[in-house]
Design a protein around this motif. Sequence first.
Motif: not given
Length: 108
Positions: A31-35, A66-72
Amino acid sequence: MSAFAPRQARASTQPRHPRAEPATGEVFHCYALAAEPDPSVLPRALEFIAKRGLLPYRVHAAMEGRDGRELAIDMQVGGLDQMTADHVGACLRQIVGVNAVMMSLITR
């Protein structure tokens, strides 16, 4: 005997820790989540695996985008049949803050 006396450990036939390496041919659902970068997303995602009595073989979470604004979040989970794996994927998509879930299957 005191009520606070330590209990004797029981001998167990099962190992206390999961195998370090998967068995040859073992199937893992990935599972790969983008949050959103919310501290509650990771434990809520892991909850869907833990409540089935399973431990993910691998989990990796990092701030990306971008700018570390997404939790993977990437998880590899063994011991699921396809129907249950699909259900877990659908549940992960319903977590508040999760923007996308991609699923794949690997055999080691």
